[in-house]
Structures are given as C-alpha cells and as structure tokens.
Write a protein that holds these residues in place. Structure first.
Motif, PDB file in Angstrom:
ATOM      1  N   CYS A  11     -35.275   0.707  12.269  1.00  0.00           N
ATOM      2  CA  CYS A  11     -34.203   0.571  13.249  1.00  0.00           C
ATOM      3  C   CYS A  11     -34.407  -0.688  14.089  1.00  0.00           C
ATOM      4  O   CYS A  11     -33.473  -1.467  14.308  1.00  0.00           O
ATOM      5  CB  CYS A  11     -34.160   1.818  14.140  1.00  0.00           C
ATOM      6  N   ALA A  12     -35.631  -0.899  14.562  1.00  0.00           N
ATOM      7  CA  ALA A  12     -35.923  -2.075  15.379  1.00  0.00           C
ATOM      8  C   ALA A  12     -35.692  -3.363  14.594  1.00  0.00           C
ATOM      9  O   ALA A  12     -35.173  -4.358  15.130  1.00  0.00           O
ATOM     10  CB  ALA A  12     -37.357  -2.005  15.892  1.00  0.00           C
ATOM     11  N   ALA A  13     -36.070  -3.354  13.313  1.00  0.00           N
ATOM     12  CA  ALA A  13     -35.880  -4.543  12.483  1.00  0.00           C
ATOM     13  C   ALA A  13     -34.402  -4.810  12.221  1.00  0.00           C
ATOM     14  O   ALA A  13     -33.949  -5.967  12.239  1.00  0.00           O
ATOM     15  CB  ALA A  13     -36.631  -4.379  11.162  1.00  0.00           C
ATOM     16  N   ASN A  14     -33.632  -3.752  11.998  1.00  0.00           N
ATOM     17  CA  ASN A  14     -32.183  -3.928  11.796  1.00  0.00           C
ATOM     18  C   ASN A  14     -31.493  -4.398  13.077  1.00  0.00           C
ATOM     19  O   ASN A  14     -30.551  -5.195  13.024  1.00  0.00           O
ATOM     20  CB  ASN A  14     -31.560  -2.619  11.312  1.00  0.00           C
ATOM     21  N   SER A  19     -27.974  -6.346  12.411  1.00  0.00           N
ATOM     22  CA  SER A  19     -27.248  -5.469  11.491  1.00  0.00           C
ATOM     23  C   SER A  19     -26.838  -4.155  12.127  1.00  0.00           C
ATOM     24  O   SER A  19     -25.949  -3.468  11.606  1.00  0.00           O
ATOM     25  CB  SER A  19     -28.120  -5.170  10.265  1.00  0.00           C
ATOM     26  N   LEU A  20     -27.476  -3.782  13.225  1.00  0.00           N
ATOM     27  CA  LEU A  20     -27.228  -2.492  13.858  1.00  0.00           C
ATOM     28  C   LEU A  20     -26.840  -2.727  15.311  1.00  0.00           C
ATOM     29  O   LEU A  20     -27.579  -3.393  16.051  1.00  0.00           O
ATOM     30  CB  LEU A  20     -28.493  -1.631  13.777  1.00  0.00           C
ATOM     31  N   PRO A  21     -25.682  -2.206  15.754  1.00  0.00           N
ATOM     32  CA  PRO A  21     -25.266  -2.398  17.144  1.00  0.00           C
ATOM     33  C   PRO A  21     -26.303  -1.844  18.118  1.00  0.00           C
ATOM     34  O   PRO A  21     -26.973  -0.848  17.841  1.00  0.00           O
ATOM     35  CB  PRO A  21     -23.952  -1.618  17.232  1.00  0.00           C
ATOM     36  N   ALA A  22     -26.397  -2.471  19.269  1.00  0.00           N
ATOM     37  CA  ALA A  22     -27.435  -2.126  20.241  1.00  0.00           C
ATOM     38  C   ALA A  22     -27.338  -0.682  20.713  1.00  0.00           C
ATOM     39  O   ALA A  22     -28.359  -0.013  20.890  1.00  0.00           O
ATOM     40  CB  ALA A  22     -27.370  -3.074  21.431  1.00  0.00           C
ATOM     41  N   LEU A  29     -33.656   4.878  18.370  1.00  0.00           N
ATOM     42  CA  LEU A  29     -35.028   4.654  18.834  1.00  0.00           C
ATOM     43  C   LEU A  29     -35.462   5.749  19.802  1.00  0.00           C
ATOM     44  O   LEU A  29     -36.603   6.230  19.743  1.00  0.00           O
ATOM     45  CB  LEU A  29     -35.149   3.282  19.498  1.00  0.00           C
ATOM     46  N   ALA A  30     -34.552   6.158  20.677  1.00  0.00           N
ATOM     47  CA  ALA A  30     -34.884   7.222  21.630  1.00  0.00           C
ATOM     48  C   ALA A  30     -35.126   8.545  20.914  1.00  0.00           C
ATOM     49  O   ALA A  30     -36.042   9.304  21.270  1.00  0.00           O
ATOM     50  CB  ALA A  30     -33.754   7.375  22.651  1.00  0.00           C
ATOM     51  N   ALA A  31     -34.314   8.830  19.893  1.00  0.00           N
ATOM     52  CA  ALA A  31     -34.514  10.053  19.120  1.00  0.00           C
ATOM     53  C   ALA A  31     -35.862  10.011  18.392  1.00  0.00           C
ATOM     54  O   ALA A  31     -36.594  11.011  18.355  1.00  0.00           O
ATOM     55  CB  ALA A  31     -33.370  10.221  18.113  1.00  0.00           C
ATOM     56  N   ARG A 197     -36.118  -8.021   6.095  1.00  0.00           N
ATOM     57  CA  ARG A 197     -37.231  -8.146   5.152  1.00  0.00           C
ATOM     58  C   ARG A 197     -38.438  -8.807   5.799  1.00  0.00           C
ATOM     59  O   ARG A 197     -39.577  -8.435   5.529  1.00  0.00           O
ATOM     60  CB  ARG A 197     -36.800  -8.945   3.913  1.00  0.00           C
ATOM     61  N   GLN A 198     -38.205  -9.770   6.649  1.00  0.00           N
ATOM     62  CA  GLN A 198     -39.314 -10.466   7.299  1.00  0.00           C
ATOM     63  C   GLN A 198     -39.897  -9.670   8.470  1.00  0.00           C
ATOM     64  O   GLN A 198     -41.078  -9.806   8.782  1.00  0.00           O
ATOM     65  CB  GLN A 198     -38.845 -11.843   7.797  1.00  0.00           C
ATOM     66  N   GLY A 199     -39.061  -8.833   9.089  1.00  0.00           N
ATOM     67  CA  GLY A 199     -39.484  -8.204  10.334  1.00  0.00           C
ATOM     68  C   GLY A 199     -39.993  -6.784  10.252  1.00  0.00           C
ATOM     69  O   GLY A 199     -40.779  -6.357  11.102  1.00  0.00           O
ATOM     70  N   VAL A 200     -39.590  -6.018   9.245  1.00  0.00           N
ATOM     71  CA  VAL A 200     -39.830  -4.578   9.301  1.00  0.00           C
ATOM     72  C   VAL A 200     -41.307  -4.210   9.169  1.00  0.00           C
ATOM     73  O   VAL A 200     -41.799  -3.350   9.909  1.00  0.00           O
ATOM     74  CB  VAL A 200     -38.962  -3.840   8.251  1.00  0.00           C
TER      75      VAL A 200
END
Length: 217
Positions: A11-14, A19-22, A29-31, A197-200
C-alpha cells in the motif's frame, strides 16, 4: 502478521508511486496497523498454510483489510466502491508473490529466537565441557566399551555439533533474504509500476527490520 506486513508495504509503495489515492491508502494503512497491533485476528478464518498456493489466505487478508478500511472511511462493510479488496488492497500483487514473501518473513522471524537459544545452549555445553574435564569415562563404539575419554570431551563435541548447526541455519537464513514481491503472478511484474517495483521491497525491509532484497529473477 507477515501477510499484513506485506499488504502494508505494498500500500505504501503504491501510494508513493501515485497509483493509490491518499484517502484510500490512509485507510488501508490504518487497518493494517490495527491488525499488526493484534486486532481483527478472529476475522482470519482461512489457514495460512493450505492448498491453492495460498489464494484464499491472500483474499482473506484483502477482504479483512478492505472492510475495516471501509469502516474507517465511514462506510458500511461490503461497500467496495469505497475500498476494493482486489483492486485497492491487492493492487500490484498476486498470491504468487505475496504468499512466498510472507512465508519467508515468518521463517526469518522464527529463526531469530531459535538461533539465540541454540547459542545459549552451545555456551552452556561449553561450560559443562570444562566442568567435566576431569571426569574419566569409557568411550563406546558399536555399543561396546572402547577406549577411555573424558566426559568434558563428550560435551565439547556436543557444543561443536551445535556450532555447525548454527552455521547451517545462518547460511540458510541468508538464502531467505531475497523475495519475489513485485513479480506478481508469474514473475513478469505485470500490472505493476516502476515506482512500485523499486519501492516495495525496501519499504517491506524497513517495516520488518529484515535484510530483505528483491530477488535477481
């Protein structure tokens, strides 16, 4: 626990990749944090180890996280127009990279206390080898009395054997650092972004405190 760590890192990487709205990422992330703190464990009704490559365990996690995130956004569970378990929580992932990665994290987590206790046992056996250094005994071969030795020598052999086992486990542990997360379904990285791909995997390594790296292939 390991599975949700993977979900949180993904989720953090997306989010970082755009790619994922804030607002969705924040709820997901909270869940994840609630589950990692020990909450909602009763909602994980599928065995972590089961047939089908772990697809049902992966979707179980996606659905629990999604429905809790929906609640955090003020919605009703099952309203997947707010957070979708597959499109949002499972974004850029597949059972085929999530489950092996979570399995490696679990093995690494379990290895740490094992290595610690084996080290303690080896040290105590070493102490006994000194304590029993003056005790003579008969060594035995083929279940028969053979030649004399000292009891301390036996205990030093036990300590040496444990040392070799510790070395084997440490070498095996190094083989678990590379993970296939971001390879998705068949290792081609389909449905992922360059940023993801670079961040996850670096994000997952930071989250777990493990020396994880993306596998070469």
């Amino acid at each position: 626990h390991s599975l949700v760590q993977v979900k949180k890192a993904a989720c953090a990487a997306n989010l970082a990749a755009g790619s994922l709205p804030a607002h969705k990422a924040s709820a997901i992330l909270a869940a994840c944090d609630e589950i990692l703190a020990g909450g909602l464990r009763g909602a994980f009704v599928v065995d972590a180890i089961q047939g089908g490559a772990g697809a049902s365990a992966n979707m179980n996690a996606n659905e629990v996280i999604a429905n809790r995130a929906i609640e955090l956004l003020g919605g009703e569970k099952g309203d997947y127009s707010l957070i979708h378990p597959n499109d949002d929580v499972n974004m850029a992932q597949s059972t085929n990279d999530v489950i092996p990665t979570a399995g490696r994290i679990t093995a690494l987590d379990l290895l740490a206390p094992l290595l610690h206790e084996l080290g303690r046992l080896r040290a105590e056996l070493g102490k006994k080898s000194q304590e029993f250094a003056g005790v003579l005994k008969i060594g035995r071969t083929q279940l028969q009395d053979a030649v004399p030795m000292r009891l301390g020598q036996s205990f030093r052999a036990y300590a040496s054997m444990l040392g070799r086992d510790i070395g084997r486990l440490q070498r095996a542990r190094a083989g678990l650092w590379p993970v296939n997360l971001s390879g998705t379904a068949i290792g081609t990285c389909i449905n992922t972004t360059e940023g993801y791909r670079q961040g996850v995997v670096p994000m997952l390594a930071k989250l777990t405190g493990l020396l994880l790296r993306k596998t070469d292939n």
